[in-house]
Write an enzyme that holds these catalytic residues in place. Structure first.
Site, mmCIF file in Angstrom:
data_model
loop_
_atom_site.group_PDB
_atom_site.id
_atom_site.type_symbol
_atom_site.label_atom_id
_atom_site.label_comp_id
_atom_site.label_asym_id
_atom_site.label_seq_id
_atom_site.Cartn_x
_atom_site.Cartn_y
_atom_site.Cartn_z
ATOM 1 N N SER A 18 7.075 -2.850 10.759
ATOM 2 C CA SER A 18 6.840 -1.992 9.588
ATOM 3 C C SER A 18 8.143 -1.320 9.192
ATOM 4 C CB SER A 18 5.805 -0.913 9.903
ATOM 5 O OG SER A 18 5.794 0.012 8.836
ATOM 6 N N GLY A 106 2.665 -8.336 -1.340
ATOM 7 C CA GLY A 106 2.125 -9.068 -2.478
ATOM 8 C C GLY A 106 3.010 -10.214 -2.945
ATOM 9 N N TYR A 156 -3.964 -9.271 2.400
ATOM 10 C CA TYR A 156 -4.010 -7.815 2.420
ATOM 11 C C TYR A 156 -3.948 -7.287 0.978
ATOM 12 C CZ TYR A 156 -3.148 -3.028 3.981
ATOM 13 O OH TYR A 156 -3.241 -1.672 4.186
HETATM 14 C C1 LIG Z 1 -0.091 -0.023 2.246
HETATM 15 C C2 LIG Z 1 0.178 -0.999 3.347
HETATM 16 C C3 LIG Z 1 -0.036 -0.620 4.660
HETATM 17 C C4 LIG Z 1 0.229 -1.522 5.709
HETATM 18 N N1 LIG Z 1 0.013 -1.129 7.009
HETATM 19 C C5 LIG Z 1 0.258 -1.994 8.023
HETATM 20 C C6 LIG Z 1 0.038 -1.598 9.376
HETATM 21 O O1 LIG Z 1 -0.373 -0.484 9.680
HETATM 22 N N2 LIG Z 1 0.293 -2.508 10.355
HETATM 23 C C7 LIG Z 1 0.746 -3.772 10.067
HETATM 24 O O2 LIG Z 1 0.962 -4.564 10.983
HETATM 25 N N3 LIG Z 1 0.960 -4.166 8.798
HETATM 26 C C8 LIG Z 1 0.730 -3.312 7.760
HETATM 27 N N4 LIG Z 1 0.940 -3.705 6.463
HETATM 28 C C9 LIG Z 1 1.441 -5.073 6.189
HETATM 29 C C10 LIG Z 1 0.305 -6.020 5.809
HETATM 30 O O3 LIG Z 1 -0.627 -6.158 6.865
HETATM 31 C C11 LIG Z 1 0.849 -7.398 5.435
HETATM 32 O O4 LIG Z 1 1.508 -7.951 6.547
HETATM 33 C C12 LIG Z 1 1.830 -7.341 4.260
HETATM 34 O O5 LIG Z 1 1.395 -6.417 3.289
HETATM 35 C C13 LIG Z 1 2.023 -8.725 3.616
HETATM 36 O O6 LIG Z 1 0.798 -9.260 3.187
HETATM 37 P P1 LIG Z 1 0.251 -9.118 1.675
HETATM 38 O O7 LIG Z 1 1.344 -9.570 0.748
HETATM 39 O O8 LIG Z 1 -0.982 -9.975 1.636
HETATM 40 O O9 LIG Z 1 -0.064 -7.669 1.484
HETATM 41 C C14 LIG Z 1 0.700 -2.822 5.413
HETATM 42 C C15 LIG Z 1 0.909 -3.186 4.069
HETATM 43 C C16 LIG Z 1 0.669 -2.307 3.042
HETATM 44 C C17 LIG Z 1 0.936 -2.728 1.610
#
Ligand SMILES: Cc1cc2nc3c(=O)[nH]c(=O)nc-3n(C[C@H](O)[C@H](O)[C@H](O)COP(=O)(O)O)c2cc1C
Length: 198
Positions: A18, A106, A156
């Protein structure tokens, strides 16, 4: 944490990627990661029932860093790698919000995270399950991750726009894409287009 939660969870993810927690990403370095995973795996071994442990990595790692992570992950005998978390990069973005702090998720993340996934697939050579995440919002995106080397995928950000029914749409769409390309199941498609992303 695992010691306390282990009895109540189905799997655990070691999130060292993160960008929103200071110095967290430093734990992706070889010696820190090796020590961390050794501790987690020992805690898992002490649980009454075994649960899978995954490692979640950033998309902003260099090739050398990815190679070290692959080595440590295999040595540690974790159950898989989740590629990837959000990115610090703002490449290609023109929005006035582009300079906001924090991780970007995203669509703009899709290519970058898929390239890291493909490289990790090459480095681990089928010895470690990979979970592809980053910018998936359609069945086509999920299929691209699978063909790049993902054994499973996660969504996500797209759920914010598409709601929970998006998961069903993706699964149904995937079925059609697999059938179109003559694959009997997801496993047969894994990594078939990996070279396109390297
Ligand atoms: C608001 C937000 C909070 C997130 N919190 C976590 C988290 O607590 N732990 C984690 O491993 N990934 C976290 N992520 C990452 C997502 O799980 C994911 O790996 C990342 O957003 C890429 O996928 P996506 O493009 O489908 O969102 C977070 C992402 C966002 C946008």
């Amino acid at each position: 944490m695992l010691t306390h939660c282990g009895a109540h969870i189905d799997f655990a993810t070691v999130n060292v990627s993160s960008p929103n927690t200071e110095k967290l990403r430093d734990l992706q370095g070889k010696s820190a990661l090796s020590a961390l995973l050794a501790g987690v795996m020992q805690a898992r071994a002490d649980l009454e029932r075994s649960i899978p442990v995954f490692l979640k990595i950033a998309p902003d790692l260099t090739d050398a860093e990815l190679a070290e992570i692959a080595e440590v992950a295999i040595e540690s005998q974790i159950d898989g790698i989740i590629t990837t978390n959000t990115t610090l990069s703002r490449d290609g973005l023109t929005s006035s919000d582009r300079d906001q702090a924090g991780g970007l998720s995203g669509k703009p993340l899709f290519e970058k995270s898929t390239r890291v996934l493909a490289r990790m697939s090459q480095l681990t050579d089928g010895n470690l399950p990979l979970i592809g995440v980053g910018g998936i919002s359609t069945a086509e995106d999920a299929y691209a991750k699978i063909c790049a080397g993902a054994n499973a995928v996660q969504l996500y950000t797209a759920l914010v726009f598409g709601g929970l029914s998006l998961a069903e749409d993706v699964v149904r769409g995937l079925d059609k894409l697999l059938e179109r390309d003559g694959f009997a199941n997801v496993a047969d498609a894994v990594g078939t287009k990996r070279a396109d992303w390297l």
